[in-house]
Design a protein around this motif. Structure first.
Motif, short mmCIF file in Angstrom:
data_model
loop_
_atom_site.label_atom_id
_atom_site.label_comp_id
_atom_site.label_asym_id
_atom_site.label_seq_id
_atom_site.Cartn_x
_atom_site.Cartn_y
_atom_site.Cartn_z
N GLU A 53 -0.16 -5.96 -4.41
CA GLU A 53 1.12 -6.20 -5.04
C GLU A 53 1.51 -6.02 -6.37
O GLU A 53 2.01 -5.98 -6.90
N TRP A 54 0.34 -6.94 -7.04
CA TRP A 54 0.28 -7.67 -8.59
C TRP A 54 -0.19 -5.78 -9.26
O TRP A 54 0.55 -5.12 -10.13
N LYS A 61 4.40 0.57 -11.81
CA LYS A 61 5.83 0.71 -12.00
C LYS A 61 5.86 1.08 -12.91
O LYS A 61 6.81 1.49 -13.53
N ASN A 77 0.35 -2.58 -7.80
CA ASN A 77 2.11 -2.15 -7.43
C ASN A 77 2.73 -2.37 -9.28
O ASN A 77 3.57 -1.23 -9.69
N GLU A 78 2.67 -3.59 -9.01
CA GLU A 78 3.90 -3.84 -9.80
C GLU A 78 3.52 -3.29 -11.23
O GLU A 78 4.02 -2.94 -12.05
N GLN A 79 2.03 -3.78 -11.51
CA GLN A 79 1.68 -2.52 -13.18
C GLN A 79 1.82 -1.15 -13.06
O GLN A 79 2.12 -0.95 -14.18
#
Length: 224
Positions: free
Chosen positions: A189-190, A196, A192-194
């Protein structure tokens, strides 16, 4: 032809195993006895590799014998300083307190041109900048510059730089290194956020991404 193919594969695998067991030193860092073994092995495997009339064991047994001998000498040199001095030799000081020791140059058959060349390679074109030059047992030259010629360090300036540590590769050629993610304490999750934030939709677009100790992700995209 098929026999030659398999003989070559077997001897090649044997030499690769030998080199892996021997360690990861570069050719230029080999001790004299290690270099001799490497040259002998090249000759020993080349003959049975090309001539199928010679039994394969004629190449394998000498290589294994050399491997055992080298491991024995390496063990001996690790356990005994005296044995190490006999087997590998001892470092020789060529420049001491800024003075060239000509007697040591002659003893090592190292002429002044060799010394100047090595100093230039090390980044010291002026021999007056050198406090010590030491010829190591593997043939490399270690140089200790005079205190007023060495680069300034943070300690000289009474600075305490922030700890940097070792960046961890997180993505290599589009593949996620899950083991390194676990070490860094991050999850998908972390990540994927990065990604993005870097405007990356698919991990396959990433050539390389690393994470530093401050949890800052640096991403390099693939070209095209």
């Amino acid at each position: 032809m098929l026999i030659l193919f398999f003989r070559t594969l077997i001897l090649y695998a044997l030499v690769v195993i030998f080199m892996r067991i021997s360690g990861k030193q570069q050719i230029g860092q080999l001790q004299p006895y290690e270099l001799v073994v490497a040259i002998m092995i090249a000759d020993l495997v080349a003959i049975p590799m090309q001539n199928k009339g010679i039994p394969l064991l004629s190449g394998i047994i000498p290589v294994l014998t050399l491997l055992v001998s080298q491991l024995f000498l390496s063990y001996l040199s690790m356990k005994s300083l005296r044995a190490r001095a006999i087997i590998c030799g001892t470092p020789t000081i060529l420049v001491e307190n800024g003075k060239i020791l000509t007697s040591q140059l002659q003893k090592e058959r190292y002429n002044i041109n060799d010394l100047l060349e090595e100093l230039r390679v090390k980044g010291y074109p002026n021999i007056a900048d050198v406090e010590y030059a030491i010829l190591e047992t593997n043939g490399s030259l270690s140089v200790i510059p005079k205190s007023n010629k060495r680069p300034v360090t943070p300690q000289d300036l009474n600075l305490t730089p922030q700890y940097e540590g070792l960046p961890l590769p997180i993505i290599i050629d589009g593949r996620i290194m899950h083991q390194n993610m676990q070490k860094a304490g991050i999850d998908m999750e972390w990540l994927n956020e990065q990604l993005k934030m870097w405007k990356i939709q698919n991990v396959k677009e990433v050539l390389f991404a690393s994470l530093d100790t401050n949890k800052v992700l640096t991403v390099y995209r693939k070209e095209g």
